[in-house]
Design a protein around this motif. Structure first.
Motif, PDB file in Angstrom:
ATOM      1  N   MET A 184    -125.935 -18.730  58.473  1.00  0.00           N
ATOM      2  CA  MET A 184    -125.247 -17.553  57.995  1.00  0.00           C
ATOM      3  C   MET A 184    -124.253 -17.110  59.072  1.00  0.00           C
ATOM      4  SD  MET A 184    -126.931 -14.058  56.552  1.00  0.00           S
ATOM      5  CE  MET A 184    -127.153 -14.403  54.836  1.00  0.00           C
ATOM      6  N   GLU A 185    -123.008 -16.950  58.682  1.00  0.00           N
ATOM      7  CA  GLU A 185    -121.978 -16.536  59.619  1.00  0.00           C
ATOM      8  C   GLU A 185    -121.999 -15.024  59.822  1.00  0.00           C
ATOM      9  OE1 GLU A 185    -118.097 -17.897  58.667  1.00  0.00           O
ATOM     10  OE2 GLU A 185    -118.763 -19.914  58.194  1.00  0.00           O
ATOM     11  N   ILE A 186    -121.284 -14.580  60.826  1.00  0.00           N
ATOM     12  CA  ILE A 186    -121.248 -13.155  61.146  1.00  0.00           C
ATOM     13  C   ILE A 186    -120.614 -12.353  60.014  1.00  0.00           C
ATOM     14  CG2 ILE A 186    -119.060 -13.256  62.404  1.00  0.00           C
ATOM     15  CD1 ILE A 186    -122.051 -11.114  63.428  1.00  0.00           C
ATOM     16  N   ASN A 187    -119.613 -12.911  59.345  1.00  0.00           N
ATOM     17  CA  ASN A 187    -118.973 -12.200  58.238  1.00  0.00           C
ATOM     18  C   ASN A 187    -119.923 -12.046  57.057  1.00  0.00           C
ATOM     19  OD1 ASN A 187    -116.560 -11.767  59.590  1.00  0.00           O
ATOM     20  ND2 ASN A 187    -115.716 -13.743  58.928  1.00  0.00           N
ATOM     21  N   ASP A 188    -120.768 -13.032  56.821  1.00  0.00           N
ATOM     22  CA  ASP A 188    -121.770 -12.908  55.765  1.00  0.00           C
ATOM     23  C   ASP A 188    -122.775 -11.815  56.108  1.00  0.00           C
ATOM     24  OD1 ASP A 188    -120.570 -14.984  54.363  1.00  0.00           O
ATOM     25  OD2 ASP A 188    -121.898 -16.511  55.242  1.00  0.00           O
ATOM     26  N   MET A 189    -123.164 -11.760  57.376  1.00  0.00           N
ATOM     27  CA  MET A 189    -124.100 -10.735  57.821  1.00  0.00           C
ATOM     28  C   MET A 189    -123.486  -9.341  57.678  1.00  0.00           C
ATOM     29  SD  MET A 189    -127.120 -10.390  58.820  1.00  0.00           S
ATOM     30  CE  MET A 189    -127.833 -11.637  59.833  1.00  0.00           C
ATOM     31  N   SER A 242    -121.272  -8.446  55.498  1.00  0.00           N
ATOM     32  CA  SER A 242    -121.239  -8.142  54.063  1.00  0.00           C
ATOM     33  C   SER A 242    -122.606  -7.677  53.576  1.00  0.00           C
ATOM     34  CB  SER A 242    -120.793  -9.362  53.266  1.00  0.00           C
ATOM     35  OG  SER A 242    -119.492  -9.739  53.616  1.00  0.00           O
ATOM     36  N   VAL A 243    -123.665  -8.321  54.030  1.00  0.00           N
ATOM     37  CA  VAL A 243    -125.017  -7.951  53.628  1.00  0.00           C
ATOM     38  C   VAL A 243    -125.355  -6.550  54.147  1.00  0.00           C
ATOM     39  CG1 VAL A 243    -127.452  -8.495  53.961  1.00  0.00           C
ATOM     40  CG2 VAL A 243    -125.841 -10.316  53.402  1.00  0.00           C
ATOM     41  N   ILE A 244    -125.014  -6.265  55.388  1.00  0.00           N
ATOM     42  CA  ILE A 244    -125.289  -4.949  55.965  1.00  0.00           C
ATOM     43  C   ILE A 244    -124.492  -3.867  55.241  1.00  0.00           C
ATOM     44  CG2 ILE A 244    -125.001  -3.543  58.048  1.00  0.00           C
ATOM     45  CD1 ILE A 244    -125.773  -6.062  59.637  1.00  0.00           C
ATOM     46  N   THR A 245    -123.251  -4.147  54.903  1.00  0.00           N
ATOM     47  CA  THR A 245    -122.437  -3.193  54.148  1.00  0.00           C
ATOM     48  C   THR A 245    -123.036  -2.924  52.784  1.00  0.00           C
ATOM     49  OG1 THR A 245    -120.438  -3.916  55.308  1.00  0.00           O
ATOM     50  CG2 THR A 245    -120.133  -2.742  53.222  1.00  0.00           C
ATOM     51  N   LEU A 259    -126.240  -3.241  51.915  1.00  0.00           N
ATOM     52  CA  LEU A 259    -127.471  -2.476  52.105  1.00  0.00           C
ATOM     53  C   LEU A 259    -127.176  -1.005  52.412  1.00  0.00           C
ATOM     54  CD1 LEU A 259    -129.630  -5.006  54.145  1.00  0.00           C
ATOM     55  CD2 LEU A 259    -129.892  -4.353  51.736  1.00  0.00           C
ATOM     56  N   ALA A 260    -126.156  -0.745  53.213  1.00  0.00           N
ATOM     57  CA  ALA A 260    -125.773   0.632  53.525  1.00  0.00           C
ATOM     58  C   ALA A 260    -125.282   1.352  52.272  1.00  0.00           C
ATOM     59  CB  ALA A 260    -124.705   0.665  54.612  1.00  0.00           C
ATOM     60  N   PHE A 261    -124.536   0.657  51.429  1.00  0.00           N
ATOM     61  CA  PHE A 261    -124.043   1.254  50.191  1.00  0.00           C
ATOM     62  C   PHE A 261    -125.197   1.566  49.234  1.00  0.00           C
ATOM     63  CE2 PHE A 261    -122.257   0.874  45.857  1.00  0.00           C
ATOM     64  CZ  PHE A 261    -121.390   1.954  45.907  1.00  0.00           C
ATOM     65  N   ILE A 262    -126.155   0.670  49.145  1.00  0.00           N
ATOM     66  CA  ILE A 262    -127.323   0.898  48.292  1.00  0.00           C
ATOM     67  C   ILE A 262    -128.124   2.088  48.811  1.00  0.00           C
ATOM     68  CG2 ILE A 262    -129.538  -0.087  47.578  1.00  0.00           C
ATOM     69  CD1 ILE A 262    -128.076  -2.808  47.425  1.00  0.00           C
ATOM     70  N   ALA A 263    -128.274   2.200  50.129  1.00  0.00           N
ATOM     71  CA  ALA A 263    -128.982   3.344  50.715  1.00  0.00           C
ATOM     72  C   ALA A 263    -128.226   4.640  50.423  1.00  0.00           C
ATOM     73  CB  ALA A 263    -129.148   3.147  52.219  1.00  0.00           C
ATOM     74  N   PHE A 264    -126.917   4.610  50.515  1.00  0.00           N
ATOM     75  CA  PHE A 264    -126.104   5.785  50.222  1.00  0.00           C
ATOM     76  C   PHE A 264    -126.279   6.233  48.774  1.00  0.00           C
ATOM     77  CE2 PHE A 264    -122.101   7.518  48.561  1.00  0.00           C
ATOM     78  CZ  PHE A 264    -122.004   8.662  49.339  1.00  0.00           C
ATOM     79  N   ILE A 265    -126.231   5.297  47.847  1.00  0.00           N
ATOM     80  CA  ILE A 265    -126.409   5.623  46.421  1.00  0.00           C
ATOM     81  C   ILE A 265    -127.806   6.201  46.203  1.00  0.00           C
ATOM     82  CG2 ILE A 265    -126.552   4.638  44.102  1.00  0.00           C
ATOM     83  CD1 ILE A 265    -123.700   4.971  45.168  1.00  0.00           C
ATOM     84  N   GLY A 266    -128.814   5.642  46.865  1.00  0.00           N
ATOM     85  CA  GLY A 266    -130.170   6.162  46.735  1.00  0.00           C
ATOM     86  C   GLY A 266    -130.282   7.593  47.230  1.00  0.00           C
ATOM     87  N   ILE A 267    -129.652   7.907  48.338  1.00  0.00           N
ATOM     88  CA  ILE A 267    -129.687   9.269  48.873  1.00  0.00           C
ATOM     89  C   ILE A 267    -128.970  10.236  47.937  1.00  0.00           C
ATOM     90  CG2 ILE A 267    -128.836  10.731  50.755  1.00  0.00           C
ATOM     91  CD1 ILE A 267    -129.399   8.329  52.624  1.00  0.00           C
ATOM     92  N   VAL A 268    -127.844   9.825  47.394  1.00  0.00           N
ATOM     93  CA  VAL A 268    -127.106  10.681  46.459  1.00  0.00           C
ATOM     94  C   VAL A 268    -127.931  10.942  45.211  1.00  0.00           C
ATOM     95  CG1 VAL A 268    -125.091  10.773  44.928  1.00  0.00           C
ATOM     96  CG2 VAL A 268    -124.818  10.070  47.310  1.00  0.00           C
ATOM     97  N   LEU A 269    -128.567   9.925  44.668  1.00  0.00           N
ATOM     98  CA  LEU A 269    -129.402  10.117  43.481  1.00  0.00           C
ATOM     99  C   LEU A 269    -130.579  11.034  43.777  1.00  0.00           C
ATOM    100  CD1 LEU A 269    -129.420   6.511  41.977  1.00  0.00           C
ATOM    101  CD2 LEU A 269    -128.189   8.522  41.136  1.00  0.00           C
ATOM    102  N   TRP A 270    -131.199  10.879  44.933  1.00  0.00           N
ATOM    103  CA  TRP A 270    -132.318  11.747  45.316  1.00  0.00           C
ATOM    104  C   TRP A 270    -131.856  13.194  45.468  1.00  0.00           C
ATOM    105  CZ3 TRP A 270    -132.662  14.090  50.262  1.00  0.00           C
ATOM    106  CH2 TRP A 270    -133.812  14.823  50.452  1.00  0.00           C
TER     107      TRP A 270
END
Length: 59
Positions: free
Chosen positions: A1-6, A8-11, A13-24
């Motif tokens: 896995m390249e650094i750019n793939d990593m 993208s995955v972190i971005t 996950l952060a977006f999913i966490a943000f959506i979860g906080i907004v929904l909560w």
């Protein structure tokens, strides 16, 4: 896995966490707790003001 793939995955996950906080935060069951927390700064307004020159304040 390249650094750019990593990155993208972190971005993603952060977006999913943000959506979860907004929904909560906007969920109906959370409103009562948020309303109580909003009133905390005004909880001591019923107390009598203290004179800073009174002997009880000096030490």
């Amino acid at each position: 896995m390249e650094i750019n793939d990593m990155r993208s995955v972190i971005t993603l996950l952060a977006f999913i966490a943000f959506i979860g906080i907004v929904l909560w935060a906007y969920h109906g069951k959370s409103r009562r707790g948020f309303d109580e927390a909003a009133q905390i700064p005004f909880a001591d307004d019923d107390l009598e003001p203290v004179d800073p020159r009174s002997p009880a304040r000096r030490k």
